[in-house]
Design a protein around this motif. Structure first.
Motif, PDB file in Angstrom:
ATOM      1  N   ALA A  37       9.933 -14.050 -23.828  1.00 29.43           N
ATOM      2  CA  ALA A  37      11.105 -13.307 -24.270  1.00 29.43           C
ATOM      3  C   ALA A  37      10.813 -11.831 -24.427  1.00 29.43           C
ATOM      4  O   ALA A  37      11.704 -11.006 -24.425  1.00 29.43           O
ATOM      5  N   GLU A  38       9.499 -11.464 -24.541  1.00 23.14           N
ATOM      6  CA  GLU A  38       9.149 -10.067 -24.752  1.00 23.14           C
ATOM      7  C   GLU A  38       8.630  -9.416 -23.474  1.00 23.14           C
ATOM      8  O   GLU A  38       8.340  -8.242 -23.442  1.00 23.14           O
ATOM      9  N   THR A  39       8.520 -10.203 -22.414  1.00 24.01           N
ATOM     10  CA  THR A  39       7.909  -9.722 -21.190  1.00 24.01           C
ATOM     11  C   THR A  39       8.667  -8.547 -20.594  1.00 24.01           C
ATOM     12  O   THR A  39       9.883  -8.589 -20.472  1.00 24.01           O
ATOM     13  N   LYS A  40       7.946  -7.534 -20.218  1.00 20.65           N
ATOM     14  CA  LYS A  40       8.524  -6.411 -19.510  1.00 20.65           C
ATOM     15  C   LYS A  40       8.231  -6.612 -18.032  1.00 20.65           C
ATOM     16  O   LYS A  40       7.088  -6.777 -17.624  1.00 20.65           O
ATOM     17  N   ALA A  41       9.274  -6.625 -17.218  1.00 20.55           N
ATOM     18  CA  ALA A  41       9.073  -6.864 -15.793  1.00 20.55           C
ATOM     19  C   ALA A  41       8.337  -5.686 -15.182  1.00 20.55           C
ATOM     20  O   ALA A  41       8.757  -4.541 -15.315  1.00 20.55           O
ATOM     21  N   PRO A  42       7.210  -5.928 -14.490  1.00 18.24           N
ATOM     22  CA  PRO A  42       6.440  -4.840 -13.911  1.00 18.24           C
ATOM     23  C   PRO A  42       7.115  -4.244 -12.690  1.00 18.24           C
ATOM     24  O   PRO A  42       7.965  -4.861 -12.073  1.00 18.24           O
ATOM     25  N   GLU A  43       6.706  -3.066 -12.345  1.00 18.42           N
ATOM     26  CA  GLU A  43       7.247  -2.436 -11.148  1.00 18.42           C
ATOM     27  C   GLU A  43       6.649  -3.085  -9.914  1.00 18.42           C
ATOM     28  O   GLU A  43       5.520  -3.538  -9.906  1.00 18.42           O
ATOM     29  N   THR A  44       7.431  -3.133  -8.844  1.00 17.40           N
ATOM     30  CA  THR A  44       6.909  -3.668  -7.600  1.00 17.40           C
ATOM     31  C   THR A  44       6.105  -2.601  -6.885  1.00 17.40           C
ATOM     32  O   THR A  44       6.296  -1.409  -7.075  1.00 17.40           O
ATOM     33  N   THR A  45       5.217  -3.049  -6.025  1.00 13.18           N
ATOM     34  CA  THR A  45       4.352  -2.091  -5.338  1.00 13.18           C
ATOM     35  C   THR A  45       4.510  -2.137  -3.827  1.00 13.18           C
ATOM     36  O   THR A  45       3.891  -1.363  -3.135  1.00 13.18           O
ATOM     37  N   ALA A  46       5.363  -3.070  -3.328  1.00  8.19           N
ATOM     38  CA  ALA A  46       5.446  -3.201  -1.879  1.00  8.19           C
ATOM     39  C   ALA A  46       6.889  -3.382  -1.424  1.00  8.19           C
ATOM     40  O   ALA A  46       7.236  -4.330  -0.752  1.00  8.19           O
ATOM     41  N   ALA A  47       7.762  -2.470  -1.806  1.00 12.16           N
ATOM     42  CA  ALA A  47       9.141  -2.551  -1.361  1.00 12.16           C
ATOM     43  C   ALA A  47       9.215  -2.223   0.119  1.00 12.16           C
ATOM     44  O   ALA A  47       8.450  -1.400   0.623  1.00 12.16           O
ATOM     45  N   PRO A  48      10.135  -2.826   0.890  1.00 13.13           N
ATOM     46  CA  PRO A  48      10.195  -2.587   2.313  1.00 13.13           C
ATOM     47  C   PRO A  48      10.776  -1.227   2.670  1.00 13.13           C
ATOM     48  O   PRO A  48      10.688  -0.794   3.794  1.00 13.13           O
ATOM     49  N   THR A  49      11.424  -0.582   1.722  1.00 15.75           N
ATOM     50  CA  THR A  49      12.002   0.723   2.009  1.00 15.75           C
ATOM     51  C   THR A  49      11.660   1.681   0.891  1.00 15.75           C
ATOM     52  O   THR A  49      11.297   1.281  -0.198  1.00 15.75           O
ATOM     53  N   GLU A  50      11.816   2.973   1.170  1.00 13.14           N
ATOM     54  CA  GLU A  50      11.709   3.949   0.102  1.00 13.14           C
ATOM     55  C   GLU A  50      12.997   3.897  -0.712  1.00 13.14           C
ATOM     56  O   GLU A  50      14.046   3.519  -0.224  1.00 13.14           O
ATOM     57  N   ALA A  51      12.914   4.263  -1.974  1.00 10.16           N
ATOM     58  CA  ALA A  51      14.116   4.279  -2.795  1.00 10.16           C
ATOM     59  C   ALA A  51      15.119   5.274  -2.210  1.00 10.16           C
ATOM     60  O   ALA A  51      14.756   6.229  -1.531  1.00 10.16           O
ATOM     61  N   ALA A  52      16.373   4.998  -2.444  1.00 10.07           N
ATOM     62  CA  ALA A  52      17.403   5.875  -1.906  1.00 10.07           C
ATOM     63  C   ALA A  52      17.131   7.319  -2.324  1.00 10.07           C
ATOM     64  O   ALA A  52      16.778   7.589  -3.455  1.00 10.07           O
ATOM     65  N   LYS A  53      17.320   8.239  -1.356  1.00  9.48           N
ATOM     66  CA  LYS A  53      16.954   9.639  -1.601  1.00  9.48           C
ATOM     67  C   LYS A  53      17.878  10.310  -2.619  1.00  9.48           C
ATOM     68  O   LYS A  53      17.466  11.159  -3.373  1.00  9.48           O
ATOM     69  N   ALA A  54      19.148   9.952  -2.597  1.00  9.14           N
ATOM     70  CA  ALA A  54      20.080  10.489  -3.573  1.00  9.14           C
ATOM     71  C   ALA A  54      20.403   9.392  -4.577  1.00  9.14           C
ATOM     72  O   ALA A  54      20.422   8.223  -4.236  1.00  9.14           O
ATOM     73  N   ALA A  55      20.642   9.788  -5.825  1.00 12.00           N
ATOM     74  CA  ALA A  55      20.929   8.795  -6.849  1.00 12.00           C
ATOM     75  C   ALA A  55      22.161   7.984  -6.463  1.00 12.00           C
ATOM     76  O   ALA A  55      23.177   8.524  -6.036  1.00 12.00           O
ATOM     77  N   PRO A 362      26.154   3.580   3.739  1.00  9.38           N
ATOM     78  CA  PRO A 362      24.759   3.906   4.081  1.00  9.38           C
ATOM     79  C   PRO A 362      23.862   4.141   2.875  1.00  9.38           C
ATOM     80  O   PRO A 362      22.716   3.688   2.846  1.00  9.38           O
ATOM     81  N   ALA A 363      24.348   4.830   1.856  1.00 12.08           N
ATOM     82  CA  ALA A 363      23.524   5.100   0.678  1.00 12.08           C
ATOM     83  C   ALA A 363      23.301   3.827  -0.121  1.00 12.08           C
ATOM     84  O   ALA A 363      22.181   3.528  -0.552  1.00 12.08           O
ATOM     85  N   LYS A 364      24.343   3.055  -0.326  1.00 14.57           N
ATOM     86  CA  LYS A 364      24.219   1.829  -1.100  1.00 14.57           C
ATOM     87  C   LYS A 364      23.431   0.758  -0.356  1.00 14.57           C
ATOM     88  O   LYS A 364      22.788  -0.090  -0.976  1.00 14.57           O
ATOM     89  N   ARG A 365      23.498   0.767   0.959  1.00 11.94           N
ATOM     90  CA  ARG A 365      22.759  -0.227   1.745  1.00 11.94           C
ATOM     91  C   ARG A 365      21.279  -0.175   1.400  1.00 11.94           C
ATOM     92  O   ARG A 365      20.669  -1.182   1.059  1.00 11.94           O
ATOM     93  N   GLU A 366      20.709   1.003   1.473  1.00  6.90           N
ATOM     94  CA  GLU A 366      19.280   1.148   1.217  1.00  6.90           C
ATOM     95  C   GLU A 366      18.948   0.832  -0.240  1.00  6.90           C
ATOM     96  O   GLU A 366      17.958   0.156  -0.545  1.00  6.90           O
ATOM     97  N   ALA A 367      19.790   1.283  -1.158  1.00  6.74           N
ATOM     98  CA  ALA A 367      19.558   1.036  -2.581  1.00  6.74           C
ATOM     99  C   ALA A 367      19.672  -0.453  -2.895  1.00  6.74           C
ATOM    100  O   ALA A 367      18.886  -0.996  -3.681  1.00  6.74           O
ATOM    101  N   ALA A 368      20.645  -1.142  -2.294  1.00 10.76           N
ATOM    102  CA  ALA A 368      20.833  -2.570  -2.552  1.00 10.76           C
ATOM    103  C   ALA A 368      19.644  -3.376  -2.055  1.00 10.76           C
ATOM    104  O   ALA A 368      19.168  -4.299  -2.736  1.00 10.76           O
ATOM    105  N   VAL A 369      19.153  -3.049  -0.882  1.00 12.35           N
ATOM    106  CA  VAL A 369      17.974  -3.737  -0.344  1.00 12.35           C
ATOM    107  C   VAL A 369      16.772  -3.494  -1.241  1.00 12.35           C
ATOM    108  O   VAL A 369      16.007  -4.420  -1.552  1.00 12.35           O
ATOM    109  N   ASP A 370      16.608  -2.249  -1.676  1.00  9.09           N
ATOM    110  CA  ASP A 370      15.479  -1.916  -2.545  1.00  9.09           C
ATOM    111  C   ASP A 370      15.594  -2.635  -3.894  1.00  9.09           C
ATOM    112  O   ASP A 370      14.603  -3.121  -4.439  1.00  9.09           O
TER     113      ASP A 370
END
Length: 464
Positions: A37-55, A362-370
């Protein structure tokens, strides 16, 4: 449609069996987890794409809300993604029930669907898949080849519409019987095991009733689902359970009638609460937690609810009353000649969908996959799966020291599971269930014959 459905169900059966054999002792929690219940989910290290460039702002709907044991894990995980990417999640999660399902379908029908959806992968998803409003995993991989690459595709359930796979799973589920062991001890009843029979169960219920307790915590007028499922399962068995009868008079239809009549017998014997036909599910759950009822059939998600009810502050795991929690255990639902008690209902029935609405932006596509890649990574999935199952290719081993006592008991129970079969009610859904779900009170009271109720539901099913 029906032929395609049968093929898909056969695949689902195979998937469920794999999940059962690999779940409990071959799944480990992340080493850094202090307590689920206290676990903090760690960050991933191998996403297939870079995070979306714009927020980007993503609208996300999940069932990680209310008493779901993973609600906090979900918040921790998506907030970690927000911090990593600079994107924002608009969380519209809600507790899973029929109202939630209807809301999701209505949102798709009115073009108000979210960008990412964590939802069921069975018949409930048919309407928006048929409408072409979500992307298949293969279509996403055409542009992002590594999407869901950490998953065993054989464990990802196919759609009942076209056999394609759409939802990337996180954690599986099982349904079993929770037990208030303090009541069993008072009534002189032994803790049930993997060979628990229906006759032994009825004998135990009588002892519990004679000791002044309610044997079964269930609100038949509100949530008869679990008893409906397992009592039918006792007459169909793992090989036939996911087949829907043609009529109430054929062999399979009679199995459904016999199963529902078993519930009627338990009601007539006085093994349910006196107000079982008018009580809400939360009321009968409280009976179980307050030491008034002995048995409760529910899903793996209920572990979190039981643990929270043993805390002085439901939101603070450090307030857990370990002595109170020790009075609760989980075991197998009593079986029959065609179903072993250790044959459970379960599988990987939910996952993350990316909607076409997000994909076409296009912007949401990359963000959704990530986002989905983050939420289904090797690091995050074990935080959610805990004592259940996952579709990861590389399932870590369990470190029992990071789990509470009821979770450890759940793992031990699952270690003896002989099969996992999907819930037939997920196929037999919608209006066809009304005569036996909403009408359960009339059936057990004798106002409606079980055969007539089953026949009514089957007619609707085969003509919809």
């Amino acid at each position: 449609m029906k032929k395609l459905t049968a093929a898909a169900l056969a695949c689902t059966m195979a998937v469920s069996l794999v999940a059962c054999s690999s779940a409990p002792k071959e799944t480990k929690a992340p080493e850094t987890t202090a307590a689920p219940a206290e676990t903090k989910a760690p960050e991933t290290t191998a996403a297939p794409t870079e995070a979306a460039k714009a927020a980007v702002e993503l609208e996300v709907v999940t069932t990680f809300a209310g008493n779901d044991q993973n609600s906090q894990n979900y918040k921790d995980a998506y907030k970690a993604w927000e911090e990593k990417t600079g994107n924002t999640v608009v969380d519209m999660s809600a507790t899973s029930d029929e109202t939630f399902k209807t809301r999701v379908i209505t949102d798709f029908e009115t073009n108000s669907e979210p960008d990412v959806l964590f939802f069921f992968n069975g018949a409930d998803a048919n309407p928006f898949i048929e409408a072409g409003k979500v992307m298949s995993i293969d279509d996403i991989r055409a542009e992002y080849p590594e999407y869901a690459g950490n998953m065993d595709d054989g464990r990802i359930a196919p759609s009942l519409v076209d056999g394609k796979k759409y939802a990337v799973p996180v954690n599986g589920f099982w349904e079993a019987m929770f037990v208030n062991t303090a009541i069993l001890e008072e009534a002189g009843v032994e803790m049930p095991g993997p060979d628990y029979t229906w006759d032994a169960f009825k004998a135990d219920c009588q002892k519990i009733k004679d000791a002044g307790y309610t044997p079964i915590a269930a609100a038949l007028g509100n949530i008869p689902h679990y008893w409906w499922e397992f009592c039918i399962f006792n007459h169909t068995g793992p090989e036939k359970h996911l087949n829907v009868p043609e009529t109430a008079d054929d062999e399979l239809g009679q199995a459904w009638v016999d199963g529902i009549n078993d519930i009627k017998e338990l009601y007539e014997l006085g093994y349910f609460p006196e107000n079982t036909l008018s009580a809400l599910d939360e009321e009968t759950f409280n009976m179980f937690m307050e030491g008034k009822a002995a048995f409760l059939i529910d899903g793996s998600w209920k572990v979190g609810g039981i643990v929270a009810a043993c805390q002085t502050d439901a939101e603070d795991p450090s307030t857990l009353d370990a002595e109170k929690l020790a009075d609760y255990d989980v075991t197998y639902v009593p079986g029959s000649d065609v179903r072993k008690a250790s044959d459970l209902v379960g599988g990987l029935s939910m996952g993350y969908y990316i909607t076409k609405k997000a994909w076409d932006d296009p912007a949401k596509r990359e963000a959704a996959v990530d986002f989905v890649t983050h939420m289904t990574s090797d690091e995050v999935v074990p935080v959610f799966a805990q004592h259940t199952a996952s579709a990861l290719k590389n399932s870590p081993k369990v470190d029992e020291s990071v789990f509470n006592e009821l979770q450890v008991k759940s793992m031990a129970m699952m270690a003896g599971c002989t099969s996992l079969t999907g819930a037939v009610q997920d196929i037999f859904n919608g209006d066809c269930r009304v005569s036996t779900f909403d009408g359960m009170g009339d059936i057990v009271s004798g106002d409606v014959d079980a055969a007539d109720a089953v026949a009514e539901g089957l007619e609707i099913y085969h003509n919809q």
